[in-house]
Every structure is written in C-alpha cells, then in structure tokens.
Design an enzyme around this catalytic site. Structure first.
Site, PDB file in Angstrom:
ATOM      1  N   LYS A 170       0.838  -1.197   0.000  1.00  0.00           N
ATOM      2  CA  LYS A 170       0.000   0.000   0.000  1.00  0.00           C
ATOM      3  C   LYS A 170       0.874   1.248   0.000  1.00  0.00           C
ATOM      4  CE  LYS A 170      -4.154  -1.822   2.256  1.00  0.00           C
ATOM      5  NZ  LYS A 170      -5.062  -1.689   3.403  1.00  0.00           N
ATOM      6  N   HIS A 241      -8.855 -13.681   1.661  1.00  0.00           N
ATOM      7  CA  HIS A 241      -7.982 -12.955   2.576  1.00  0.00           C
ATOM      8  C   HIS A 241      -7.633 -13.794   3.805  1.00  0.00           C
ATOM      9  CE1 HIS A 241      -6.087  -9.078   3.092  1.00  0.00           C
ATOM     10  NE2 HIS A 241      -6.473  -9.004   4.347  1.00  0.00           N
ATOM     11  N   ARG A 244      -3.997 -14.800   4.291  1.00  0.00           N
ATOM     12  CA  ARG A 244      -3.142 -13.810   4.950  1.00  0.00           C
ATOM     13  C   ARG A 244      -3.308 -13.906   6.465  1.00  0.00           C
ATOM     14  NH1 ARG A 244      -0.406  -8.896   4.168  1.00  0.00           N
ATOM     15  NH2 ARG A 244      -1.082  -7.120   5.446  1.00  0.00           N
ATOM     16  N   TYR A 276      -4.015 -10.193  15.764  1.00  0.00           N
ATOM     17  CA  TYR A 276      -3.708 -11.622  15.644  1.00  0.00           C
ATOM     18  C   TYR A 276      -3.301 -12.235  16.974  1.00  0.00           C
ATOM     19  CZ  TYR A 276      -3.906 -10.756  10.661  1.00  0.00           C
ATOM     20  OH  TYR A 276      -4.331 -10.411   9.406  1.00  0.00           O
TER      21      TYR A 276
END
Length: 295
Positions: A170, A241, A244, A276
């Site tokens: 990004k 996703h 990931r 996480y």
C-alpha cells in the site's frame, strides 16, 4: 462538482500516493454522496450543512450497511471536504462533527491445518492452470501478501537464490518477504513449465497470467481461490484474505514475535498486527479447555 472530485483524485494520487484501489473507494463514496445531493436538490458542495450530513448518515444506516462500510464512507467525505477547505473551494466541513459508528471487533478468521491440507489436495494436477493455481496458493500462504500485491508481482521481484520476493504494498511501500521450500518448488515449476504455455504469443514480466496469457487481476486471483475453497467443500463463510490471516496466526502460534510479523505483513502500525494476538490467545484458551482435566 465533478471537477472538485477530479482535483481530489489527483491529490490522492500525487500528494498522498494512495493505491488505485483506495482511490476507487474514495471515488465511489463521493459519487454516492453526489447522488444523494441530487435527490435533496442541493447543487453546490458549499451548500451542504451538518444536518444534510446527518441525513446522509441516516440513509446509510437504513440500507443496513456494515459499521465498517459506513465509517469508511464518512471518513472519505470528511477527507474530501478537508481538501476542499484547504483549497478554499468550500468554507465549512459538514462532516467534521458527524460521529462514525464504532467498528465491530471481530477476530480475523483463519484456516486450521487440516483445512489447509484439504485445499492443497485440490491444487494437485499437471495442467498449466492447475500448476499456476498451486503456485498462487503456496505463495499467498507462504508470504501472507495481499491478493493485490500478488497481482503486481513481476519476474524481477523474485529472488530464487535467497527465496525472497520484493513486494510493492500500500502506498507503493516496498518490503522483502521470504518464502519456504514448498512455495519455492511450486513457483519455480510454474515459471519454468506452465507460464510460457499460458503466455501464448504475449510478452510481459507479470508473474501470474490468466488463460489468455494476459496479466491476472485481483478479481481473477480471488476467483481461483474461491473455486479451490468450493472444491475442497469447506464449511462456513470463507474469503481469500483468510490465507493472509492464516499466515500471521500460524507464525504467532509457532513462536514468531509480533514485530517480525508486522514487518512481513507490511503493516504501518503495530496495532493492526496485534489483532492476531487475540486470535492466538483464543486458540490457546480453546486448547486448554479441551485438554486440561481440570478446565
């Protein structure tokens, strides 16, 4: 108003260096607001007042949009008006005091090891597209890169001698990410054996190509992963996703430190990675409750 939007897009591209996907979200949100203004017979952005902004927020809630989507739209319009105020195109920011809905604290979903095995089993095959699909899957799980980052990967970004890839993330931020033996073998097999077959007569440096030989798109990669997930007959709501999320969760479960995972994922803020740790704590709690005799 369209001229103001164009100037804002140029500002996001040049000054903010946002990705094309982020800019598309901004454009969609602002054009949706333009439609709302037309319905309210408001012809100038400077005529919009706080109550109009509140009414727009109410219309979003009436459509039962998620909190995250509503928050993003309000944030887009607040930034748009901030830009217009800075360039003296408008005098007030009607969205400055509009409160955004608090985001839902949902833990990221990930694949368990047996689910990954099921997905890997349906990747088997010697056909060029099957070899490509295996390489995409192995690389996404091995590196945790985003689908959009996988789409932009070029042949010169891969260093097989060091087993690393150069990822353009990004805001065009670059980072090096290592990959393991399984991804190394799958990627090498694809490039040496299948990629030239799929390319046909085309020439370009994009690693992953579609069946026509053109560079694959993010939508194409998501379609491939969705097909694999469906073929593996996994239950529940699953999205690409999750690979990931799985990458990050498995690293932390096996002792990786948070800063390293942050760097591998390309997160600017540690807070983005800390979610996480909640996943791994929940995993530990469930393991404890299931196996401790006095739990």
């Amino acid at each position: 108003m369209n001229l103001f939007l164009q100037l804002f897009v140029e500002y996001l591209q040049i000054e903010k260096n946002y990705s094309k996907y982020t800019i598309e979200y901004y454009q969609d949100d602002i054009q949706e607001f333009y439609l709302f203004l037309t319905q309210q017979s408001i012809n100038k952005l400077d005529d919009v007042e706080y109550l109009d902004a509140r009414l727009f927020l109410t219309s979003l809630h009436e459509r039962n949009l998620s909190r995250a989507t509503i928050a993003r739209k309000i944030s887009s319009l607040r930034s748009f008006y901030r830009f217009l105020n800075r360039d003296r195109k408008t005098s007030e920011n009607p969205f400055a005091l509009v409160s955004q809905p608090k985001s839902e604290k949902r833990l990221p979903k990930f694949f368990y090891e047996e689910e990954l095995e099921s997905l890997l089993n349906v990747c088997e095959g010697d056909e060029p597209l099957q070899v490509r699909n295996r390489a995409i899957f192995e690389l996404l799980y091995a590196t945790g890169i985003r689908v959009s980052e996988c789409e932009r990967l070029t042949l010169t970004d891969i260093d097989f001698s060091l087993s690393t890839i150069l990822v353009k993330g990004k805001g065009n931020k670059e980072r090096y990410v290592p990959f393991g033996g399984y991804a190394h073998d799958a990627l090498e097999l694809y490039i040496k054996q299948s990629r030239n077959i799929l390319l046909k007569d085309q020439e370009h440096s994009t690693v992953f190509v579609n069946f026509r030989g053109a560079p694959i798109t993010s939508r194409g990669i998501r379609h491939i992963l969705t097909e694999l997930i469906n073929k593996a007959s996994l239950n529940g709501k699953i999205h690409p996703h999750m690979l990931r999320h799985t990458f990050a969760t498995h690293l932390l479960n096996n002792g990786a430190d948070l800063r390293t995972v942050q760097e591998l994922l390309g997160h600017s803020n540690l807070s983005s990675t800390q979610v996480y740790t909640h996943v791994t704590k929940e995993h530990l709690r469930k393991t404890y409750l299931n196996h401790h005799p006095r739990a």
